[in-house]
Write a protein that holds these residues in place. Structure first.
Motif, PDB file in Angstrom:
ATOM      1  N   ARG A 256       0.862  -1.185   0.000  1.00 41.72           N
ATOM      2  CA  ARG A 256       0.000   0.000   0.000  1.00 41.72           C
ATOM      3  C   ARG A 256       0.899   1.235   0.000  1.00 41.72           C
ATOM      4  O   ARG A 256       1.758   1.390   0.869  1.00 41.72           O
ATOM      5  N   ALA A 257       0.716   2.088  -0.996  1.00 41.42           N
ATOM      6  CA  ALA A 257       1.450   3.353  -1.077  1.00 41.42           C
ATOM      7  C   ALA A 257       0.538   4.464  -0.592  1.00 41.42           C
ATOM      8  O   ALA A 257      -0.611   4.561  -1.029  1.00 41.42           O
ATOM      9  N   ARG A 258       1.037   5.301   0.291  1.00 40.71           N
ATOM     10  CA  ARG A 258       0.223   6.346   0.918  1.00 40.71           C
ATOM     11  C   ARG A 258       0.929   7.696   0.803  1.00 40.71           C
ATOM     12  O   ARG A 258       2.145   7.768   0.869  1.00 40.71           O
ATOM     13  N   GLY A 259       0.137   8.757   0.604  1.00 46.20           N
ATOM     14  CA  GLY A 259       0.697  10.091   0.491  1.00 46.20           C
ATOM     15  C   GLY A 259       0.916  10.517  -0.942  1.00 46.20           C
ATOM     16  O   GLY A 259       1.644  11.477  -1.208  1.00 46.20           O
ATOM     17  N   LEU A 260       0.262   9.824  -1.897  1.00 44.92           N
ATOM     18  CA  LEU A 260       0.433  10.131  -3.309  1.00 44.92           C
ATOM     19  C   LEU A 260      -0.241  11.454  -3.656  1.00 44.92           C
ATOM     20  O   LEU A 260      -1.282  11.792  -3.078  1.00 44.92           O
ATOM     21  N   PRO A 261       0.323  12.215  -4.592  1.00 43.18           N
ATOM     22  CA  PRO A 261      -0.401  13.385  -5.086  1.00 43.18           C
ATOM     23  C   PRO A 261      -1.757  12.949  -5.630  1.00 43.18           C
ATOM     24  O   PRO A 261      -1.868  11.893  -6.267  1.00 43.18           O
ATOM     25  N   TRP A 262      -2.804  13.742  -5.384  1.00 45.46           N
ATOM     26  CA  TRP A 262      -4.157  13.309  -5.745  1.00 45.46           C
ATOM     27  C   TRP A 262      -4.321  13.107  -7.246  1.00 45.46           C
ATOM     28  O   TRP A 262      -5.151  12.318  -7.701  1.00 45.46           O
ATOM     29  N   GLN A 263      -3.496  13.819  -8.063  1.00 45.44           N
ATOM     30  CA  GLN A 263      -3.644  13.703  -9.507  1.00 45.44           C
ATOM     31  C   GLN A 263      -2.824  12.550 -10.078  1.00 45.44           C
ATOM     32  O   GLN A 263      -2.792  12.357 -11.295  1.00 45.44           O
ATOM     33  N   SER A 264      -2.166  11.750  -9.239  1.00 46.35           N
ATOM     34  CA  SER A 264      -1.330  10.649  -9.720  1.00 46.35           C
ATOM     35  C   SER A 264      -2.152   9.613 -10.473  1.00 46.35           C
ATOM     36  O   SER A 264      -3.246   9.229 -10.042  1.00 46.35           O
ATOM     37  N   SER A 265      -1.613   9.153 -11.591  1.00 41.95           N
ATOM     38  CA  SER A 265      -2.238   8.079 -12.350  1.00 41.95           C
ATOM     39  C   SER A 265      -1.518   6.776 -12.047  1.00 41.95           C
ATOM     40  O   SER A 265      -0.503   6.748 -11.332  1.00 41.95           O
ATOM     41  N   ASP A 266      -2.024   5.673 -12.596  1.00 42.31           N
ATOM     42  CA  ASP A 266      -1.341   4.395 -12.407  1.00 42.31           C
ATOM     43  C   ASP A 266       0.052   4.419 -13.022  1.00 42.31           C
ATOM     44  O   ASP A 266       0.981   3.803 -12.490  1.00 42.31           O
ATOM     45  N   GLN A 267       0.222   5.168 -14.130  1.00 40.59           N
ATOM     46  CA  GLN A 267       1.537   5.264 -14.747  1.00 40.59           C
ATOM     47  C   GLN A 267       2.518   6.006 -13.838  1.00 40.59           C
ATOM     48  O   GLN A 267       3.696   5.652 -13.758  1.00 40.59           O
ATOM     49  N   ASP A 268       2.036   7.039 -13.150  1.00 41.10           N
ATOM     50  CA  ASP A 268       2.897   7.772 -12.215  1.00 41.10           C
ATOM     51  C   ASP A 268       3.365   6.871 -11.074  1.00 41.10           C
ATOM     52  O   ASP A 268       4.522   6.931 -10.637  1.00 41.10           O
ATOM     53  N   ILE A 269       2.459   6.028 -10.605  1.00 40.56           N
ATOM     54  CA  ILE A 269       2.812   5.128  -9.503  1.00 40.56           C
ATOM     55  C   ILE A 269       3.785   4.058  -9.989  1.00 40.56           C
ATOM     56  O   ILE A 269       4.733   3.689  -9.289  1.00 40.56           O
ATOM     57  N   ALA A 270       3.569   3.567 -11.219  1.00 40.21           N
ATOM     58  CA  ALA A 270       4.503   2.595 -11.789  1.00 40.21           C
ATOM     59  C   ALA A 270       5.894   3.215 -11.949  1.00 40.21           C
ATOM     60  O   ALA A 270       6.911   2.543 -11.753  1.00 40.21           O
ATOM     61  N   LYS A 271       5.939   4.504 -12.281  1.00 44.53           N
ATOM     62  CA  LYS A 271       7.241   5.175 -12.394  1.00 44.53           C
ATOM     63  C   LYS A 271       7.923   5.286 -11.037  1.00 44.53           C
ATOM     64  O   LYS A 271       9.146   5.191 -10.936  1.00 44.53           O
TER      65      LYS A 271
END
Length: 632
Positions: free
Chosen positions: A223-238
């Protein structure tokens, strides 16, 4: 033995920790060393060392050398100069463990927008190759007698000792590790073992569909927490670049209001990759640090698992880009959506036309104002998202990059319905823990009948309160009957964006609907146009009672107890749970908060008098001041 090709020992140093912790502290690379070996001759044909200049550390001792992108380019030119084609599948890198490429080079290159040559995405882990070669050798009858090899070598020194190789003792301290690696590689080749089937590093996140019935390995989830609200799945994969995320393995978590809450569940291809992901705890996306924790398979399925054939059919069309539209008119059509993207500057075509548009609807078929749209290729994404906040009719449309898991999650929530048994107020069963009750309320509080003396407001801002509705209705507010403003909340106790208003006559309701339909309500800096419909008491009653039809006789039901509800406490309260209504004019605070000026003479707690008479009931204070009292 491999009959041709080249292997290249690669050693990476950062300004921080080394060994198995390499890359876990997010420090930059400061040194790279390469040794190229011709597999056919088993000879070293080229060596290079590079000092790498970090960009974040001001220390003068680390400011020598070239930037990382320059070093990568220099080695590429060098290896081609010795007549080796690094793009060939016969050229492979070899590293001491997983961190040099997965935890250092790829994450740093991604954060600095450096495009690495393709050969950095395939490699051999020297430790795994050593174990594979010499564990097999130990059980092979023809092998020479040898002590059992360590199944999990802790260092290069362990491997050197087992193989009887003298460690490098030259003058170059920094080159010692890469030279020891080259010695071990040459011994593996000389002993007749193959370096084949290299590991790969996935650079593109593949979309996939997950069902609630799927079996998920719980040891592969974080579980990743604290992500920018506009993050997409591609941003998280990066953020996890270098580690292989499973197909469709990023699931963005949504709040009860359907908005992203800054969390995501990520599924990796193996526990090894999950464990490396946990070492990125408090690494950064821009200025924000991201927390990374263990999660389990049930957590992932609860967010990413789909339960509808409609979603599966929609997501199986092979789109590379999914865009979520929010704020659509409730009567929007697929053709309007297609025209929205295909007209103006940088037109873009929706995949499969109208079949590439999926409107989100509630269980009763009503539109929610959301839709998902498919696009064929990644290049379509910036063109589609460039239409953010452009208009369809009089409404501006919000656009967000979405994911397959978000589609599943939104559709699952839109179809959630409350279940109840038809009963009278005095015998209504307690609600399930954590859910608001399906309320049967006194008939003289909620009107009934076919007379269209009510209006229904739809599209309200979720933050709107009674006073905002009264301001919106303006001169028609004086025609509202006592206790005639009814806010509608969903099963989770959150505003639904709807309200019912009881007017003093059909004429008042008709004129109100005629003059206020599609007019704008201003809330802070927001401006929303509101749909206003004339309706009957039976229409209103059906929605406010959750679709439960009250008994037909007697016409006026027993008022029953009037009580209150705090979320999460649910049936643990000592009194029955029914909704609370405010009369008109509204009290000076929002009806979403408990409020009564009179106090019980003994407890000195706020109290409420049941409709229809009876002794005043004290209202207990909420266990937490942020817990509101809800009314249906």
């Amino acid at each position: 033995m491999v009959t041709g090709g080249w292997v290249c020992a690669l050693h990476v140093r950062t300004a921080g920790l080394g060994g198995v912790a390499l890359g876990s502290d997010e420090e930059e690379i400061v040194y790279l060393a390469y040794i190229v070996i011709d597999v056919f001759t088993n000879q070293i044909i080229g060596e290079r060392e590079y000092a790498v200049r970090p960009t974040r550390r001001p220390s003068e001792e680390l400011q020598t050398g070239q930037p990382l992108e320059v070093v990568v380019q220099q080695f590429d030119e060098f290896v081609r100069s010795i007549q080796v084609d690094p793009e060939s599948t016969l050229f492979r890198l070899v590293t001491d463990g997983q961190p040099p490429l997965r935890q250092c080079l790829h994450p740093e290159a991604c954060s600095k927008d450096i495009s690495l040559p393709s050969y950095y995405s395939r490699f051999h882990d020297l430790r795994k190759e050593y174990v594979k070669a010499y564990t097999l050798r130990a059980v092979t009858p023809r092998a020479q007698p040898a002590p059992p090899p360590p199944d999990n070598p802790g260092s290069l020194l362990d491997m050197l000792n087992y193989l009887g190789i003298t460690p490098y003792a030259g003058d170059s301290f920094y080159a010692a590790e890469v030279k020891d690696m080259a010695s071990i590689i040459q011994r593996i080749i000389a002993d007749g073992f193959r370096l084949d089937l290299p590991e790969t590093i996935d650079l593109v996140l593949e979309t996939g569909i997950c069902s609630k019935d799927d079996e998920i390995d719980g040891n592969c989830i974080v579980r990743a927490r604290g992500l920018p609200w506009q993050s997409s799945d591609q941003d998280i994969a990066k953020f996890f670049r270098g580690l292989n995320v499973a197909k469709g393995g990023v699931a963005l978590c949504l709040s009860p209001q359907g908005r992203r809450n800054g969390e995501a569940l990520v599924r990796f291809v193996s526990q090894e990759h999950r464990d490396m992901a946990l070492k990125r705890h408090k690494h950064h996306i821009g200025p924000r640090y991201i927390e990374v924790y263990r999660a389990n398979g049930d957590d992932f399925l609860s967010v990413a698992g789909g339960a509808t054939c409609e979603a599966a059919a929609f997501l199986s069309r092979g789109a590379q880009v999914i865009v979520r539209m929010r704020g659509l008119p409730y009567d929007a059509t697929p053709q309007q959506v297609l025209e929205f993207f295909s007209t103006g500057e940088d037109p873009v075509q929706v995949l499969d036309g109208a079949d590439g548009v999926l409107f989100v609807r509630r269980a009763d078929g009503r539109a929610t104002g959301d839709a998902f749209v498919l696009f064929a290729k990644e290049d379509d994404s910036p063109k589609a998202l460039s239409r953010h906040r452009k208009l369809i009719g009089a409404r501006y449309i919000e656009l967000f990059r979405s994911t397959t898991a978000e589609v599943q999650q939104v559709l699952n929530r839109s179809l959630e319905t409350r279940t109840s048994q038809a009963s009278t107020p005095s015998t209504a069963s307690a609600p399930a823990e954590g859910l608001l009750p399906v309320a049967l309320v006194p008939q003289h509080v909620i009107t009934s009948g076919t007379a269209k003396d009510c209006v229904r407001l739809r599209g309200l801002p979720y933050e709107a309160q009674v006073e905002h509705i009264l301001n919106f209705l303006d001169e028609f507010a004086k025609n509202i009957v006592v206790q005639g403003v009814h806010m509608v909340y969903n099963a989770q106790g959150h505003p639904s964006g709807e309200a019912f208003i009881q007017m003093d006559s059909e004429t008042s309701a008709f004129l109100c609907a005629q003059q206020k339909h599609h007019r704008y309500m201003t809330y802070g800096k927001k401006q929303r146009y509101i749909e206003v419909f004339q309706c009957s008491g039976d229409d209103m009653n059906m929605v406010l009672t959750g679709g439960v039809t009250p008994a037909s006789s007697p016409k006026v039901l027993s008022p029953g107890p009037l009580t209150y509800y705090y979320p999460t406490l649910g049936p643990s309260l000592p009194h029955p749970v029914l909704p609370l209504y405010w009369g008109y004019p509204t009290p000076p605070v929002s009806p979403a908060h408990y409020y009564h000026p009179p106090h019980h003479p003994q407890t000195m707690m706020p109290e409420v008098v049941p409709v229809g008479g009876g002794s005043p009931l004290p209202i207990p204070p909420p266990a937490c001041p942020e817990w509101p009292m809800f009314m249906v």
